[in-house]
Write a protein that holds these residues in place. Structure first.
Motif, mmCIF file in Angstrom:
data_model
loop_
_atom_site.group_PDB
_atom_site.id
_atom_site.type_symbol
_atom_site.label_atom_id
_atom_site.label_comp_id
_atom_site.label_asym_id
_atom_site.label_seq_id
_atom_site.Cartn_x
_atom_site.Cartn_y
_atom_site.Cartn_z
ATOM 1 N N GLY A 1 0.819 -1.218 0.000
ATOM 2 C CA GLY A 1 0.000 0.000 0.000
ATOM 3 C C GLY A 1 0.851 1.266 0.000
ATOM 4 O O GLY A 1 0.498 2.267 -0.616
ATOM 5 N N VAL A 2 1.957 1.221 0.702
ATOM 6 C CA VAL A 2 2.930 2.312 0.709
ATOM 7 C C VAL A 2 4.181 1.781 0.001
ATOM 8 O O VAL A 2 4.767 0.795 0.437
ATOM 9 N N SER A 3 4.550 2.429 -1.092
ATOM 10 C CA SER A 3 5.707 1.979 -1.872
ATOM 11 C C SER A 3 7.014 2.294 -1.151
ATOM 12 O O SER A 3 7.040 3.072 -0.195
ATOM 13 N N LEU A 4 8.095 1.714 -1.619
ATOM 14 C CA LEU A 4 9.416 1.983 -1.064
ATOM 15 C C LEU A 4 9.748 3.469 -1.176
ATOM 16 O O LEU A 4 10.215 4.083 -0.215
ATOM 17 N N GLU A 5 9.475 4.060 -2.333
ATOM 18 C CA GLU A 5 9.761 5.486 -2.544
ATOM 19 C C GLU A 5 8.972 6.348 -1.561
ATOM 20 O O GLU A 5 9.513 7.260 -0.946
ATOM 21 N N ARG A 6 7.691 6.048 -1.403
ATOM 22 C CA ARG A 6 6.835 6.819 -0.482
ATOM 23 C C ARG A 6 7.289 6.619 0.963
ATOM 24 O O ARG A 6 7.292 7.571 1.751
ATOM 25 N N ALA A 7 7.670 5.400 1.339
ATOM 26 C CA ALA A 7 8.154 5.137 2.697
ATOM 27 C C ALA A 7 9.409 5.963 2.975
ATOM 28 O O ALA A 7 9.564 6.518 4.069
ATOM 29 N N ARG A 8 10.301 6.064 1.992
ATOM 30 C CA ARG A 8 11.504 6.878 2.165
ATOM 31 C C ARG A 8 11.151 8.353 2.324
ATOM 32 O O ARG A 8 11.758 9.059 3.130
ATOM 33 N N GLN A 9 10.160 8.834 1.569
ATOM 34 C CA GLN A 9 9.714 10.234 1.709
ATOM 35 C C GLN A 9 9.154 10.484 3.105
ATOM 36 O O GLN A 9 9.493 11.472 3.748
ATOM 37 N N LEU A 10 8.281 9.585 3.559
ATOM 38 C CA LEU A 10 7.673 9.733 4.886
ATOM 39 C C LEU A 10 8.738 9.701 5.986
ATOM 40 O O LEU A 10 8.689 10.480 6.936
ATOM 41 N N ALA A 11 9.696 8.783 5.854
ATOM 42 C CA ALA A 11 10.768 8.657 6.845
ATOM 43 C C ALA A 11 11.636 9.913 6.858
ATOM 44 O O ALA A 11 12.011 10.413 7.930
ATOM 45 N N SER A 12 11.946 10.427 5.686
ATOM 46 C CA SER A 12 12.766 11.642 5.587
ATOM 47 C C SER A 12 12.045 12.832 6.213
ATOM 48 O O SER A 12 12.645 13.614 6.963
ATOM 49 N N ASN A 13 10.747 12.957 5.937
ATOM 50 C CA ASN A 13 9.951 14.047 6.528
ATOM 51 C C ASN A 13 9.912 13.927 8.055
ATOM 52 O O ASN A 13 10.017 14.924 8.765
ATOM 53 N N ALA A 14 9.754 12.707 8.560
ATOM 54 C CA ALA A 14 9.722 12.492 10.011
ATOM 55 C C ALA A 14 11.061 12.881 10.631
ATOM 56 O O ALA A 14 11.105 13.528 11.683
ATOM 57 N N ARG A 15 12.158 12.513 9.989
ATOM 58 C CA ARG A 15 13.488 12.876 10.505
ATOM 59 C C ARG A 15 13.690 14.391 10.511
ATOM 60 O O ARG A 15 14.312 14.925 11.427
ATOM 61 N N LEU A 16 13.174 15.090 9.491
ATOM 62 C CA LEU A 16 13.266 16.558 9.461
ATOM 63 C C LEU A 16 12.503 17.169 10.634
ATOM 64 O O LEU A 16 12.986 18.108 11.276
ATOM 65 N N LYS A 17 11.310 16.648 10.917
ATOM 66 C CA LYS A 17 10.526 17.144 12.049
ATOM 67 C C LYS A 17 11.277 16.924 13.362
ATOM 68 O O LYS A 17 11.297 17.802 14.219
ATOM 69 N N ILE A 18 11.881 15.760 13.505
ATOM 70 C CA ILE A 18 12.631 15.458 14.728
ATOM 71 C C ILE A 18 13.785 16.434 14.888
ATOM 72 O O ILE A 18 14.035 16.942 15.978
ATOM 73 N N SER A 19 14.468 16.740 13.784
ATOM 74 C CA SER A 19 15.590 17.682 13.865
ATOM 75 C C SER A 19 15.112 19.094 14.206
ATOM 76 O O SER A 19 15.873 19.894 14.738
ATOM 77 N N ASP A 20 13.832 19.387 13.930
ATOM 78 C CA ASP A 20 13.244 20.682 14.306
ATOM 79 C C ASP A 20 12.650 20.655 15.712
ATOM 80 O O ASP A 20 12.011 21.618 16.137
ATOM 81 N N GLY A 21 12.802 19.524 16.420
ATOM 82 C CA GLY A 21 12.311 19.422 17.790
ATOM 83 C C GLY A 21 10.866 18.984 17.907
ATOM 84 O O GLY A 21 10.248 19.131 18.954
ATOM 85 N N ILE A 22 10.296 18.448 16.832
ATOM 86 C CA ILE A 22 8.895 17.994 16.830
ATOM 87 C C ILE A 22 8.878 16.470 16.850
ATOM 88 O O ILE A 22 9.573 15.830 16.074
ATOM 89 N N ASP A 23 8.071 15.898 17.743
ATOM 90 C CA ASP A 23 7.897 14.446 17.784
ATOM 91 C C ASP A 23 6.777 14.095 16.801
ATOM 92 O O ASP A 23 5.605 14.401 17.050
ATOM 93 N N PRO A 24 7.094 13.472 15.661
ATOM 94 C CA PRO A 24 6.058 13.192 14.659
ATOM 95 C C PRO A 24 4.984 12.219 15.140
ATOM 96 O O PRO A 24 3.848 12.284 14.676
#
Length: 125
Positions: free
Chosen positions: A71-94
């Motif tokens: 349902g979630v492709s490899l490419e989409r999973a990488r996008q979601l993971a990258s976005n979550a890591r960016l939020k964490i680096s901004d101090g936000i718990d996704p």
């Protein structure tokens, strides 16, 4: 493993898998897919596959589900993971952010359902 200084060890970097490699994974367990640190495909004994991102948020280790495969492709999973890591680096718990959004959605649906019921049961003038 690489040794930086005496007693310091660098973690291994996962080999970056492609879509065909992911499709051919069947062994139960957690399989790192590379591309984004901590992203893996979790396979249950029944064969169900889902994306999981393992991250540190502050001092807490968290596992964040990103959806089921395919349902979630490899490419989409990488996008979601990258976005979550960016939020964490901004101090936000996704994970907390997602839970708060879900609570707000449920609250708004509950209140609008209550208003609709009140309008339906109100006597006509």
């Amino acid at each position: 493993m690489k040794f930086l200084e005496q007693g310091t060890v660098m973690p291994k970097k996962a080999v970056e898998l492609n879509a065909l490699d992911v499709e051919q994974l069947f062994k139960p367990g957690m399989h790192p897919v590379g591309g984004v640190a901590g992203l893996g495909l979790q396979i249950t004994p029944s064969g169900a596959k889902s994306w999981v991102l393992r991250v540190m948020v502050g001092v807490k280790r968290r596992k964040m589900g990103l959806g089921s495969y395919p349902g979630v492709s490899l490419e989409r999973a990488r996008q979601l993971a990258s976005n979550a890591r960016l939020k964490i680096s901004d101090g936000i718990d996704p994970i907390d952010e997602k839970k708060a959004a879900r609570r707000n959605l449920v609250a708004s649906q509950t209140s609008s359902a209550t208003v609709r019921r009140a309008n339906v049961s109100a006597p006509s003038p």
